[in-house]
Design a protein around this motif. Structure first.
Motif, PDB file in Angstrom:
ATOM      1  N   PHE A  76      11.284  70.155  28.706  1.00 28.34           N
ATOM      2  CA  PHE A  76      12.501  69.578  29.277  1.00 28.34           C
ATOM      3  C   PHE A  76      12.805  68.231  28.625  1.00 28.34           C
ATOM      4  O   PHE A  76      11.964  67.656  27.935  1.00 28.34           O
ATOM      5  CB  PHE A  76      12.350  69.398  30.791  1.00 28.34           C
ATOM      6  CG  PHE A  76      12.129  70.677  31.531  1.00 28.34           C
ATOM      7  CD1 PHE A  76      13.205  71.466  31.915  1.00 28.34           C
ATOM      8  CD2 PHE A  76      10.845  71.116  31.836  1.00 28.34           C
ATOM      9  CE1 PHE A  76      13.004  72.649  32.598  1.00 28.34           C
ATOM     10  CE2 PHE A  76      10.642  72.299  32.512  1.00 28.34           C
ATOM     11  CZ  PHE A  76      11.713  73.076  32.893  1.00 28.34           C
TER      12      PHE A  76
ATOM     13  N   ALA B 188      14.091  64.389  29.561  1.00 30.86           N
ATOM     14  CA  ALA B 188      14.331  63.410  30.623  1.00 30.86           C
ATOM     15  C   ALA B 188      15.495  62.502  30.230  1.00 30.86           C
ATOM     16  O   ALA B 188      15.612  62.104  29.068  1.00 30.86           O
ATOM     17  CB  ALA B 188      13.078  62.578  30.859  1.00 30.86           C
TER      18      ALA B 188
ATOM     19  N   GLU C 175      15.971  60.214  36.309  1.00 32.36           N
ATOM     20  CA  GLU C 175      16.942  61.294  36.178  1.00 32.36           C
ATOM     21  C   GLU C 175      18.194  60.920  36.955  1.00 32.36           C
ATOM     22  O   GLU C 175      18.126  60.593  38.147  1.00 32.36           O
ATOM     23  CB  GLU C 175      16.367  62.605  36.723  1.00 32.36           C
ATOM     24  CG  GLU C 175      15.382  63.291  35.808  1.00 32.36           C
ATOM     25  CD  GLU C 175      16.062  63.910  34.589  1.00 32.36           C
ATOM     26  OE1 GLU C 175      16.991  64.721  34.764  1.00 32.36           O
ATOM     27  OE2 GLU C 175      15.666  63.560  33.456  1.00 32.36           O
TER      28      GLU C 175
ATOM     29  N   MET D 150      16.950  70.947  39.851  1.00 32.88           N
ATOM     30  CA  MET D 150      15.928  70.103  39.246  1.00 32.88           C
ATOM     31  C   MET D 150      14.499  70.590  39.522  1.00 32.88           C
ATOM     32  O   MET D 150      13.539  69.980  39.053  1.00 32.88           O
ATOM     33  CB  MET D 150      16.058  68.666  39.765  1.00 32.88           C
ATOM     34  CG  MET D 150      17.383  67.998  39.494  1.00 32.88           C
ATOM     35  SD  MET D 150      17.338  66.289  40.055  1.00 32.88           S
ATOM     36  CE  MET D 150      16.140  65.582  38.921  1.00 32.88           C
TER      37      MET D 150
ATOM     38  N   LYS E 238      12.234  71.126  36.513  1.00 36.19           N
ATOM     39  CA  LYS E 238      11.988  69.833  35.869  1.00 36.19           C
ATOM     40  C   LYS E 238      10.962  69.031  36.651  1.00 36.19           C
ATOM     41  O   LYS E 238      10.040  68.440  36.092  1.00 36.19           O
ATOM     42  CB  LYS E 238      13.293  69.014  35.770  1.00 36.19           C
ATOM     43  CG  LYS E 238      14.018  69.104  34.449  1.00 36.19           C
ATOM     44  CD  LYS E 238      15.119  68.060  34.410  1.00 36.19           C
ATOM     45  CE  LYS E 238      15.746  68.014  33.022  1.00 36.19           C
ATOM     46  NZ  LYS E 238      16.747  66.930  32.913  1.00 36.19           N
TER      47      LYS E 238
ATOM     48  N   CYS F 164       7.433  70.048  36.219  1.00 38.43           N
ATOM     49  CA  CYS F 164       6.871  69.554  34.958  1.00 38.43           C
ATOM     50  C   CYS F 164       6.627  68.046  35.000  1.00 38.43           C
ATOM     51  O   CYS F 164       5.517  67.579  34.721  1.00 38.43           O
ATOM     52  CB  CYS F 164       7.803  69.914  33.801  1.00 38.43           C
ATOM     53  SG  CYS F 164       7.336  69.200  32.200  1.00 38.43           S
ATOM     54  N   PHE F 165       7.647  67.288  35.366  1.00 38.25           N
ATOM     55  CA  PHE F 165       7.583  65.825  35.274  1.00 38.25           C
ATOM     56  C   PHE F 165       6.558  65.215  36.227  1.00 38.25           C
ATOM     57  O   PHE F 165       5.861  64.260  35.890  1.00 38.25           O
ATOM     58  CB  PHE F 165       8.956  65.215  35.555  1.00 38.25           C
ATOM     59  CG  PHE F 165       9.995  65.503  34.513  1.00 38.25           C
ATOM     60  CD1 PHE F 165       9.654  66.031  33.283  1.00 38.25           C
ATOM     61  CD2 PHE F 165      11.337  65.234  34.773  1.00 38.25           C
ATOM     62  CE1 PHE F 165      10.617  66.302  32.315  1.00 38.25           C
ATOM     63  CE2 PHE F 165      12.305  65.492  33.808  1.00 38.25           C
ATOM     64  CZ  PHE F 165      11.943  66.027  32.587  1.00 38.25           C
TER      65      PHE F 165
END
Length: 278
Positions: A82, A84, A94, A103, A106, A109-110
């Motif tokens: 992804f 950012a 974000e 989201m 995302k 992952c983040f």
């Protein structure tokens, strides 16, 4: 006694959302000059490329990106599969004005290795400008009776409720003044009904509201409830005190109950009673 209660409820119903929103805003640490600089940088650039009325509808997003990270080398950083909006010294920002549910992947992952702050722009003051699609003429701005509210974020938070217990997930509500450009291409005689929204141009920042840790979600409650934590209340009570729709109040209490910040203490009829959990 009953008449006094009815009168009180009517008085509460007259409360406007904006004063409650402004009570919660913090402006002490706002860098007004930096925001103004970000506006001039982005708006001038976009207008030079496309002309007013044909902007990409990403102006608010771009301005906030430069406000929270003026250095471009922090922008659009690839994290896993992804990208950012901002990654500054390991912290991700974000900019998201709606559709928090998009989201989720995302965030999966983040949040594994980063602190993540979702910046949510709220149009506290909005002006409307109309653009004639035939001549390109832009009308003088007119203040809209509609304005953003603190509680606009509640349905978005509910959409990602299962992530709210993450200690490294934070939120900033950024209250801004903006101009909204609409094209005169609607179906009514004055071409305004059903018109296309072209772009939203930030003109000033008014303040912010922060959610840094779990307990901060309680600050979404009005002070009248926070100051009496021993009192029981319903979603209707919250709606009346906050001046928001009861559906928003129900969602907020669902979130706070999920976070174990309020507890259900019983029922009155078919309605749950809540109490702030200490």
């Amino acid at each position: 006694m009953e008449k006094k209660k009815i009168k009180s409820e009517k008085a509460i119903k007259k409360k406007k959302m904006r004063p409650i929103t402004e009570e919660k805003m913090i402006s002490e640490n706002v860098d007004f000059d930096l925001f103004d600089s970000a506006c001039k940088k982005i708006v001038g650039k976009e207008q030079g490329l496309n002309g007013i009325g044909t902007l990409s509808e990403k102006t608010v997003h771009a301005v906030l990106k430069y406000y929270y990270a003026p250095r471009e080398d922090y922008h659009e950083i690839k994290i896993g599969s992804f990208v950012a909006d901002i990654c500054r010294e390991g912290e991700i920002y974000e900019i998201q004005s709606k559709s928090f549910h998009l989201m989720r992947r995302k965030l999966d992952c983040f949040l594994k290795e980063h602190d993540v702050t979702i910046v949510y722009p709220v149009p506290l003051v909005k002006y409307i400008r109309w653009v004639d699609v035939d001549t390109g003429e832009v009308s003088s701005r007119k203040k809209s009776p509609l304005h953003g509210k603190l509680y606009d974020i509640v349905p978005e938070l509910y959409a990602i409720k299962n992530y709210l217990k993450e200690d490294n997930l934070h939120f900033i509500l950024c209250f801004i003044e903006m101009e909204e450009y609409k094209l005169l291409d609607g179906y009514s005689a004055n071409r305004k009904k059903g018109a296309t929204k072209s772009d939203r141009i930030p003109t000033a920042i008014k303040g912010e509201f922060f959610i840094d840790r779990k307990e901060d979600y309680l600050n979404l409650l009005p002070e009248s409830l926070l100051n009496h934590p021993e009192d029981e209340f319903t979603s209707s009570d919250l709606a009346l005190e906050a001046g928001c729709h009861v559906s928003y109040a129900r969602l907020l209490l669902h979130i706070l109950n999920f976070l174990e910040l309020v507890e259900r203490t019983g029922k009155t009829g078919n309605t749950y009673l809540y109490k702030i959990k200490r």
